[in-house]
Design a protein around this motif. Structure first.
Motif, mmCIF file in Angstrom:
data_model
loop_
_atom_site.group_PDB
_atom_site.id
_atom_site.type_symbol
_atom_site.label_atom_id
_atom_site.label_comp_id
_atom_site.label_asym_id
_atom_site.label_seq_id
_atom_site.Cartn_x
_atom_site.Cartn_y
_atom_site.Cartn_z
ATOM 1 N N THR A 1 0.936 -1.220 -0.072
ATOM 2 C CA THR A 1 0.058 -0.102 0.038
ATOM 3 C C THR A 1 0.617 1.400 -0.036
ATOM 4 N N PRO A 2 0.448 2.290 -0.819
ATOM 5 C CA PRO A 2 1.118 3.356 -0.709
ATOM 6 C C PRO A 2 0.627 4.404 0.367
ATOM 7 N N GLU A 3 -0.340 4.070 0.834
ATOM 8 C CA GLU A 3 -1.162 4.862 1.800
ATOM 9 C C GLU A 3 -1.060 4.793 3.393
ATOM 10 N N LEU A 4 -0.172 5.585 4.045
ATOM 11 C CA LEU A 4 0.077 5.607 5.316
ATOM 12 C C LEU A 4 -1.145 6.091 6.189
ATOM 13 N N LEU A 5 -1.913 5.412 6.888
ATOM 14 C CA LEU A 5 -3.186 5.886 7.683
ATOM 15 C C LEU A 5 -2.588 6.844 8.806
ATOM 16 N N LEU A 6 -1.567 6.104 9.537
ATOM 17 C CA LEU A 6 -0.472 6.792 10.317
ATOM 18 C C LEU A 6 0.846 6.213 10.758
ATOM 19 N N ARG A 7 1.616 6.915 11.263
ATOM 20 C CA ARG A 7 2.837 6.516 12.152
ATOM 21 C C ARG A 7 2.766 7.313 13.414
ATOM 22 N N GLU B 1 5.163 7.914 16.725
ATOM 23 C CA GLU B 1 6.276 7.917 17.381
ATOM 24 C C GLU B 1 6.295 8.807 18.533
ATOM 25 N N GLY B 2 6.126 8.351 19.898
ATOM 26 C CA GLY B 2 5.976 9.352 21.093
ATOM 27 C C GLY B 2 4.450 9.897 20.590
ATOM 28 N N ASP B 3 4.563 11.253 20.959
ATOM 29 C CA ASP B 3 3.454 11.968 20.891
ATOM 30 C C ASP B 3 3.002 12.370 19.323
ATOM 31 N N ARG B 4 4.071 12.222 18.392
ATOM 32 C CA ARG B 4 3.880 12.782 17.069
ATOM 33 C C ARG B 4 3.329 11.776 16.163
ATOM 34 N N LEU B 5 2.442 12.238 15.313
ATOM 35 C CA LEU B 5 1.818 11.415 14.273
ATOM 36 C C LEU B 5 1.923 11.992 13.067
ATOM 37 N N THR B 6 2.129 11.041 11.753
ATOM 38 C CA THR B 6 2.173 11.550 10.697
ATOM 39 C C THR B 6 1.093 10.590 9.808
ATOM 40 N N SER B 7 0.593 11.186 8.957
ATOM 41 C CA SER B 7 -0.394 10.652 8.024
ATOM 42 C C SER B 7 -0.180 10.936 6.482
ATOM 43 N N LEU B 8 -0.386 10.049 5.432
ATOM 44 C CA LEU B 8 -0.215 10.337 4.137
ATOM 45 C C LEU B 8 -1.362 9.985 3.225
ATOM 46 N N VAL B 9 -1.943 11.142 2.907
ATOM 47 C CA VAL B 9 -3.552 11.080 2.173
ATOM 48 C C VAL B 9 -2.856 10.872 0.816
ATOM 49 N N LEU B 10 -3.696 9.975 -0.053
ATOM 50 C CA LEU B 10 -3.506 9.942 -1.439
ATOM 51 C C LEU B 10 -5.105 9.792 -1.979
ATOM 52 N N ALA C 1 5.533 2.803 -9.331
ATOM 53 C CA ALA C 1 6.123 2.042 -10.458
ATOM 54 C C ALA C 1 4.733 2.116 -11.559
ATOM 55 N N ASN C 2 3.528 1.986 -11.085
ATOM 56 C CA ASN C 2 2.378 1.837 -12.208
ATOM 57 C C ASN C 2 1.519 3.088 -11.953
ATOM 58 N N VAL C 3 1.280 3.799 -11.168
ATOM 59 C CA VAL C 3 0.458 4.859 -11.089
ATOM 60 C C VAL C 3 1.090 5.988 -10.290
ATOM 61 N N GLN C 4 0.521 7.264 -10.639
ATOM 62 C CA GLN C 4 0.829 8.569 -9.738
ATOM 63 C C GLN C 4 -0.226 8.985 -8.985
ATOM 64 N N HIS C 5 -0.245 9.612 -7.847
ATOM 65 C CA HIS C 5 -1.205 10.277 -6.927
ATOM 66 C C HIS C 5 -1.069 11.573 -6.736
ATOM 67 N N LEU C 6 -1.790 12.103 -6.249
ATOM 68 C CA LEU C 6 -1.887 13.397 -5.593
ATOM 69 C C LEU C 6 -1.809 13.099 -4.033
ATOM 70 N N ALA C 7 -0.761 13.867 -3.469
ATOM 71 C CA ALA C 7 -0.457 13.314 -2.062
ATOM 72 C C ALA C 7 -0.304 14.757 -1.143
ATOM 73 N N THR C 8 -0.630 14.368 -0.033
ATOM 74 C CA THR C 8 -0.365 15.448 1.014
ATOM 75 C C THR C 8 -0.025 14.731 2.381
ATOM 76 N N ARG C 9 1.127 15.064 3.060
ATOM 77 C CA ARG C 9 1.414 14.589 4.079
ATOM 78 C C ARG C 9 1.276 15.539 5.142
ATOM 79 N N ALA C 10 0.517 14.984 6.340
ATOM 80 C CA ALA C 10 -0.023 15.764 7.402
ATOM 81 C C ALA C 10 0.821 15.394 8.707
ATOM 82 N N HIS C 11 1.084 16.126 9.719
ATOM 83 C CA HIS C 11 1.684 15.969 10.922
ATOM 84 C C HIS C 11 1.032 16.674 11.945
ATOM 85 N N ALA D 1 -10.884 8.873 1.482
ATOM 86 C CA ALA D 1 -9.828 8.341 0.397
ATOM 87 C C ALA D 1 -10.447 6.905 -0.085
ATOM 88 N N VAL D 2 -10.853 6.102 1.128
ATOM 89 C CA VAL D 2 -11.641 4.745 0.893
ATOM 90 C C VAL D 2 -12.897 4.538 1.107
#
Length: 426
Positions: free
Chosen positions: A229-235, A237-246, A306-316, A337-338
């Protein structure tokens, strides 16, 4: 719901590995491997020290019901209270770790958490070994030798899924009519397809092919759900969260010029930009009650795979005290997105239009450790593997400007990920 009233006592030991050059997939035995990989890094595990199979909620339950996530959190907390943990590494993914997969809908089966007996991790130049024993004298052993080589898949026969291409396009057209009538703004419709091999499919083969072809994606295997999957719902670490929207997709071009043309078309597409905006707004709304700070870029960037390209936003975001990783997963799923917008209306439309139960497709998949660190993706570009059979999934966001033929072509591009992984020599 299979929740133990008194969790077993577990003895968890994590030790550093000073010499770990073999690929993580090569360590996995055949059977039911657990994996979360990005390129050469990640965590893999095997065996079951503890397992939770989450039951289904009754029909009519709200599509955004979070009961299974709260049950999973209680179970994990109970395990930690009864675990003796010795962690000589102290990094994300060490100590007690559970791999998890959650069904897309609360009324669907397939949600489970698994704590492996053995886990090997690699991240940022550090490697570690974790073992889970039942007795206080249990200690981590040496790193196991590479397992038997993954087997080729062999000849595969392909059959269509719940809806033919024509029927699925009719479902898309009907959804567009309902959007234009003002019932909702967006719905994500998916399709399935089936592959049948002559003998049980070796999941390790799929993992290695996916990892090599899509090194920037999250390659996963949890309880039969396998994909990249290219889509990171969340990462977290400690109290920090990252999410990648496609959201918003085009295929890759035949040559560099064609690739640039398709990218420019995507970035200029009012339909795709609007679809992406709805997904980002969904994320912002879901995270706001859980976060003390949030950073969301005003404009999307381009993510090329490799096969597609997406619009992407990385939020913190910086999470508020007391908010757990599974709290955040529960709040974020299902993203626009889903699922779609508004969520409840879109989820009900999906249940009636797709002609299938998604199971774990488009649900959260990933891992969480005892300290609350975690990585959760959305199970996309994936299949559910059961013996010699694989059920593939692909979908796309339907908005007012959607064209059924173009949406069908987009799903075919997304199916290609798992079709090629299941094809020897592809």
């Amino acid at each position: 719901m299979n929740v133990a009233l008194s969790p077993p006592k577990m003895f968890v030991r994590t030790v550093p590995l000073s010499d770990h050059t073999a690929g993580l997939v090569r360590l996995l035995p055949d059977g039911a491997p657990l994996a979360w990989l990005t390129g050469d890094e990640g965590v893999v595990g095997w065996g079951e020290a503890a397992r939770l199979d989450l039951g289904t909620e009754p029909e009519g339950t709200a599509p955004t019901d979070t009961t299974r996530f709260s049950e999973a959190a209680r179970w994990l907390n109970g395990l930690m209270e009864h675990a003796e943990v010795s962690d000589g590494v102290g990094a994300a993914g060490t100590g007690l770790v559970a791999f998890g997969t959650f069904a897309f809908a609360p009324t669907s089966p397939g949600s489970a958490l698994v704590v492996p007996r053995v886990l090997v991790g690699r991240r940022g130049g550090r490697s570690w070994l974790t073992t889970v024993g039942d007795e206080p004298g249990d200690r981590p052993g040496e790193l196991p030798p590479p397992a038997s080589a993954p087997r080729p898949v062999g000849p595969v026969s392909w059959t269509q899924g719940s809806l033919s291409g024509e029927d699925w396009m009719s479902a898309v057209a009907g959804t567009v009519e309902r959007i234009r009538a003002g019932e909702l703004d967006k719905a994500v419709l998916a399709r399935d397809a089936f592959a049948e091999a002559a003998s049980p499919i070796d999941v390790r083969t799929l993992l290695e092919r996916l990892r090599l072809r899509f090194p920037s994606c999250f390659t996963f295997s949890v309880d039969g759900m396998v994909g990249a999957t290219p889509e990171l719902l969340l990462r977290r670490e400690g109290d920090r969260l990252t999410s990648l929207v496609l959201a918003g997709t085009r295929p890759r071009g035949e040559d560099p010029g064609d690739d640039r043309r398709l990218a420019d078309e995507l970035l200029a597409s009012a339909k795709d930009v609007d679809e992406h905006r709805m997904a980002v707004d969904s994320l912002r709304t879901a995270l706001a009650p859980l976060a003390e700070e949030m950073e969301v870029p005003a404009r999307p960037s381009l993510l090329r795979l490799a096969n597609v390209q997406h619009l992407a936003t990385r939020a913190h975001a910086r999470l508020s005290p007391g908010v757990s990783a599974l709290d955040a997963v529960a709040a974020l799923h299902p993203t626009a997105a889903v699922g779609g917008t508004p969520t409840g209306t879109a989820m009900r439309l999906i249940a009636g239009a797709e002609g299938m139960d998604r199971g774990g497709y488009a649900g959260p998949v990933g891992w969480v450790d005892g300290a609350g660190n975690s990585e959760w993706g959305i199970a996309l570009r994936c299949a559910h593997v059961d013996g010699a059979r694989a059920r593939l999934f692909a979908g796309g966001g339907i908005v007012e400007g959607s064209v059924p033929e173009a949406e069908l072509a987009e799903t075919e591009s997304k199916f290609r990920v798992m079709r090629e992984a299941l094809t020897d020599g592809a």
